[in-house]
Write an enzyme that holds these catalytic residues in place. Structure first.
Site, short mmCIF file in Angstrom:
data_model
loop_
_atom_site.label_atom_id
_atom_site.label_comp_id
_atom_site.label_asym_id
_atom_site.label_seq_id
_atom_site.Cartn_x
_atom_site.Cartn_y
_atom_site.Cartn_z
N GLU A 151 4.03 -67.16 78.99
CA GLU A 151 5.05 -67.79 78.16
C GLU A 151 4.42 -67.91 76.78
O GLU A 151 3.20 -68.07 76.66
CB GLU A 151 5.34 -69.18 78.73
CG GLU A 151 6.55 -69.86 78.20
CD GLU A 151 7.84 -69.48 78.93
OE1 GLU A 151 7.80 -68.81 79.96
OE2 GLU A 151 8.91 -69.88 78.41
N ASN B 242 15.87 -79.27 78.68
CA ASN B 242 14.43 -79.52 78.75
C ASN B 242 13.83 -79.79 77.38
O ASN B 242 13.19 -80.83 77.15
CB ASN B 242 13.79 -78.28 79.41
CG ASN B 242 12.29 -78.34 79.52
OD1 ASN B 242 11.73 -79.34 79.92
ND2 ASN B 242 11.64 -77.24 79.15
N CYS C 251 9.58 -65.87 77.33
CA CYS C 251 8.87 -65.57 78.59
C CYS C 251 8.57 -64.08 78.68
O CYS C 251 8.13 -63.60 79.72
CB CYS C 251 9.70 -66.03 79.79
SG CYS C 251 11.34 -65.31 79.83
N GLN D 225 11.98 -74.79 84.15
CA GLN D 225 10.66 -74.19 83.89
C GLN D 225 9.83 -74.30 85.17
O GLN D 225 9.74 -75.38 85.75
CB GLN D 225 9.96 -74.93 82.73
CG GLN D 225 10.68 -74.81 81.40
CD GLN D 225 10.55 -73.43 80.75
OE1 GLN D 225 9.78 -72.59 81.21
NE2 GLN D 225 11.33 -73.20 79.71
C1 LIG Z 1 14.58 -69.19 79.69
S1 LIG Z 1 15.96 -70.25 80.08
C2 LIG Z 1 15.59 -71.62 79.03
C3 LIG Z 1 16.30 -72.90 79.36
C4 LIG Z 1 15.75 -74.16 78.70
N1 LIG Z 1 15.37 -73.97 77.33
C5 LIG Z 1 14.58 -74.74 79.50
O1 LIG Z 1 13.48 -74.87 78.95
O2 LIG Z 1 14.78 -75.08 80.67
C6 LIG Z 1 17.26 -69.40 79.28
C7 LIG Z 1 18.61 -70.07 79.37
O3 LIG Z 1 19.54 -69.24 78.65
C8 LIG Z 1 20.78 -69.24 79.33
N2 LIG Z 1 21.45 -67.99 78.91
C9 LIG Z 1 21.31 -66.75 79.43
N3 LIG Z 1 22.03 -65.87 78.72
C10 LIG Z 1 22.63 -66.56 77.72
C11 LIG Z 1 23.48 -66.20 76.65
N4 LIG Z 1 23.86 -64.94 76.48
N5 LIG Z 1 23.88 -67.18 75.80
C12 LIG Z 1 23.50 -68.46 75.97
N6 LIG Z 1 22.69 -68.87 76.99
C13 LIG Z 1 22.26 -67.93 77.85
C14 LIG Z 1 20.42 -69.35 80.79
O4 LIG Z 1 21.51 -69.90 81.52
C15 LIG Z 1 19.20 -70.28 80.75
O5 LIG Z 1 19.59 -71.62 80.89
#
Ligand SMILES: C[S@@+](CC[C@H](N)C(=O)[O-])C[C@H]1O[C@@H](n2cnc3c(N)ncnc32)[C@H](O)[C@@H]1O
Length: 366
Positions: free
Chosen positions: A357, A220, A321, A188
């Site tokens: 967000e 996180n 987001c 984040q």
């Molecule tokens: C917005 S980030 C949120 C991460 C975490 N919740 C945080 O607060 O740090 C989205 C996460 O989804 C993962 N991601 C992207 N596409 C995905 C998918 N199709 N299935 C599962 N995870 C995925 C990314 O690697 C990333 O870690």
């Protein structure tokens, strides 16, 4: 963009997609207006054997040079940027094919500086030496008492001096949470707002049953959900991030969480028993009794199959987001699956930009 305008735009989307929700019930959380970005990446411009950090103006798309003057980034990033330019300009044979520099910092004063090159790296030779010299040079400036790690990257190669992760610390409702944030995994960007989001989730995710988390990153929110639920099953597609969830669980002495490396789309198939997944062999899916689903997807939001899968459960906590994908998802979940949108909160995670967000709390209507 001013926060008032972002709130107005968000409320307009509420009225368009979920008119049953009273926009006046929107909670808004904001923080510092500058110095908030814990990570930033810059392109590199080469000008008469000198390198210059730049970014693009969001409106005009023109180059904006920003050596030490990128107001939204932390002071540490700005200090490091000036020092990296100084080092690179004094060592131009090293930096001549440099095209990007990425900075990650924590509130605890640690940093990762990653330099990306359009040339092969000498693993044993001068590039390794230069990376060590750069680390010593940055440390000698005494910007911070924390660690400064240096990474050089080129196609198919990497030189690491120090670690590829840094330790962040959050305090959530009186509990300290330690979080390793890894180079190349999502973190984040605004630590102050992240802390507010963690608290909001901690207050609103209590469950006597189990919690399913999709898109968990390095964990996180997982560290919070582990305290509010009986057990947590956390899933994420990025292998490195999944490895760091385990490290983060260990450093917080958490034992009621299992992690699966699987995409959200594949996890839908696993839950529907369409096919088995070897990557989930260590998890007994049938042993879980989920009441709450927590999702934090990328900007593209959830597809309908994922919405259909999570709609089996009583409560959904949706961190987003991108309001433009959140709102259609909320509309679908309420119209097709009968969820009541109990609360919406907007977090100004990206002041001075158009981005926001938000967190939505949904519960199945009785
Ligand atoms: C917005 S980030 C949120 C991460 C975490 N919740 C945080 O607060 O740090 C989205 C996460 O989804 C993962 N991601 C992207 N596409 C995905 C998918 N199709 N299935 C599962 N995870 C995925 C990314 O690697 C990333 O870690």
């Amino acid at each position: 963009m001013l926060l008032e305008n972002k709130i107005l735009a968000f409320k307009n989307l509420i009225q368009e997609f979920i008119p049953q929700y009273n926009p006046e019930k929107l909670d808004v959380f904001s923080g510092k207006q500058s110095g908030y970005r814990m990570r930033a990446e810059f392109a590199i411009y080469h000008d008469n054997n000198k390198v210059r950090h730049y970014t693009h103006d969001a409106q005009t798309k023109e180059r904006v040079f920003c050596n030490g003057e990128f107001a939204i980034a932390t002071p540490l990033i700005n200090q490091l940027m000036v020092a990296v330019e100084e080092f690179c300009n004094n060592n131009y044979t090293f930096s001549y094919k440099l095209f990007q520099v990425e900075y990650m910092t924590t509130t605890t004063g640690h940093a990762i500086v990653s330099l990306l090159f359009h040339r092969p790296l000498e693993q044993e030779g001068s590039d390794l030496e230069k990376a060590k010299e750069l680390q010593n040079f940055l440390l000698s400036k005494n910007f911070t008492e924390g660690e400064i790690n240096v990474i050089l990257r080129a196609r198919k190669s990497k030189i690491l001096v120090g670690k590829n992760y840094i330790q962040e610390k959050f305090s959530v409702l009186g509990n300290d949470i330690y979080l390793y944030q890894a180079e190349n995994s999502f973190a984040q960007p605004n630590a102050e707002i992240n802390q507010l989001m963690l608290e909001y989730v901690a207050k609103n995710s209590h469950s006597d049953k189990d919690i399913l988390e999709l898109y968990c990153g390095v964990g996180n929110f997982t560290m919070v959900l582990a305290k509010t639920g009986r057990r947590v099953l956390a899933t994420e597609v990025n292998k490195q991030a999944v490895d760091f969830v385990s490290k983060n669980l260990a450093q917080n002495h958490i034992e009621n969480v299992q992690v699966g490396r699987i995409s959200a789309e594949e996890f839908v198939q696993a839950m529907q028993k369409v096919r088995p997944f070897r990557r989930l062999e260590h998890i007994d899916l049938d042993s879980y009794d989920f009441e709450t689903v927590f999702v934090d997807p990328p900007r593209s939001g959830l597809d309908n199959a994922s919405c259909d899968m999570i709609s089996k459960y009583e409560q959904i906590i949706y961190v987003s987001c991108n309001p433009h994908t959140l709102m259609p998802n909320l509309q679908y979940l309420s119209q097709k699956h009968g969820y009541n949108i109990e609360h919406l909160a907007l977090f100004d995670q990206f002041p001075q930009t158009p981005h926001v967000e938000s967190v939505a709390l949904l519960r199945k209507s009785k």
